[in-house]
Design an enzyme around this catalytic site. Structure first.
Site, PDB file in Angstrom:
ATOM      1  N   ASP A   1       0.863  -1.182   0.000  1.00 52.60           N
ATOM      2  CA  ASP A   1       0.000   0.000   0.000  1.00 52.60           C
ATOM      3  C   ASP A   1       0.899   1.231   0.000  1.00 52.60           C
ATOM      4  O   ASP A   1       2.114   1.116  -0.155  1.00 52.60           O
ATOM      5  CB  ASP A   1      -1.006  -0.020   1.163  1.00 52.60           C
ATOM      6  CG  ASP A   1      -0.363   0.041   2.535  1.00 52.60           C
ATOM      7  OD1 ASP A   1       0.827   0.405   2.652  1.00 52.60           O
ATOM      8  OD2 ASP A   1      -1.056  -0.267   3.521  1.00 52.60           O
TER       9      ASP A   1
ATOM     10  N   GLY B   1       2.199   3.138   2.130  1.00 54.44           N
ATOM     11  CA  GLY B   1       3.247   3.351   3.112  1.00 54.44           C
ATOM     12  C   GLY B   1       3.965   2.110   3.589  1.00 54.44           C
ATOM     13  O   GLY B   1       4.818   2.194   4.473  1.00 54.44           O
ATOM     14  N   HIS B   2       3.646   0.949   3.021  1.00 56.06           N
ATOM     15  CA  HIS B   2       4.224  -0.298   3.516  1.00 56.06           C
ATOM     16  C   HIS B   2       4.755  -1.167   2.385  1.00 56.06           C
ATOM     17  O   HIS B   2       4.105  -1.319   1.348  1.00 56.06           O
ATOM     18  CB  HIS B   2       3.176  -1.102   4.292  1.00 56.06           C
ATOM     19  CG  HIS B   2       2.640  -0.362   5.460  1.00 56.06           C
ATOM     20  ND1 HIS B   2       1.468   0.369   5.403  1.00 56.06           N
ATOM     21  CD2 HIS B   2       3.129  -0.205   6.709  1.00 56.06           C
ATOM     22  CE1 HIS B   2       1.252   0.930   6.584  1.00 56.06           C
ATOM     23  NE2 HIS B   2       2.245   0.604   7.388  1.00 56.06           N
ATOM     24  N   ALA B   3       5.913  -1.739   2.622  1.00 52.70           N
ATOM     25  CA  ALA B   3       6.494  -2.682   1.670  1.00 52.70           C
ATOM     26  C   ALA B   3       5.618  -3.930   1.592  1.00 52.70           C
ATOM     27  O   ALA B   3       4.905  -4.274   2.548  1.00 52.70           O
ATOM     28  CB  ALA B   3       7.909  -3.053   2.098  1.00 52.70           C
TER      29      ALA B   3
END
Length: 179
Positions: free
Chosen positions: A126, A128-130
């Site tokens: 998403d 903000g996340h790997a």
């Protein structure tokens, strides 16, 4: 850290801040087109990470037996973003899940959002996340070291280290502290 040291802590693992300016969420918030990272966020993050490196070197000189590692989350994730095929990814500039130009927001929060068919092809799940696959690669860098992304020791070396072998490893390998 000094408080923890005073209570007996001797081994410390640090992760620096990742490339915030390259996250799909922030590129979208700053209306950054063309896929480039938000330079002001990259500069602030780089400054913080440089200061973290300086502090750890200073603490090592002040505190007897202080052992540490820094996981360079900034450079490792940045490398995945800039060279995705090197790590087996097809997409590195947009997220698998979300809305907007970079799918940088609202993953699962609104009625209509986009979701890729294969998250393993994406560096980001998403805004903000790997992705799970990217996190697996990053955790391997942290644990095993052997790359420019973890220094002066890997997490495995730090975990297995006792006070006398720390000095031997650092002096025999002549490890440097990259900035």
């Amino acid at each position: 850290m000094k408080e923890i040291y005073e209570m007996g802590g001797r081994k410390f693992a640090f992760q620096n801040v990742g490339p915030l300016g390259c996250l799909p969420e922030f590129k979208q918030q700053y209306n950054h087109s063309g896929g480039a990272c938000v330079e002001v966020l990259q500069a602030i993050t780089s400054l913080h990470n440089s200061l973290l490196s300086n502090v750890t070197v200073e603490l090592q000189s002040q505190l007897s037996g202080f052992q540490y590692l820094i996981f360079d989350f900034f450079s490792s994730l940045n490398d995945m973003i800039n060279y995705p095929t090197k790590y087996g990814f097809n997409v590195s500039k947009i997220a698998c899940c979300g809305i907007g130009l970079y799918r940088g927001s609202e993953c699962g929060r609104v009625k209509e959002y986009e979701l890729c068919s294969n998250p393993n092809e994406y560096v980001f799940f998403d805004g903000g996340h790997a992705s799970e696959r990217a996190n697996s690669i990053l955790s391997n860098f942290l644990w095993n070291g052997g790359s420019e992304f973890t220094w002066p020791l890997s997490m495995k070396q730090l975990y297995e280290l006792n006070s006398t072998t720390a000095i031997e490893i650092l002096s025999n390998d002549k490890l440097l502290f990259p900035m």
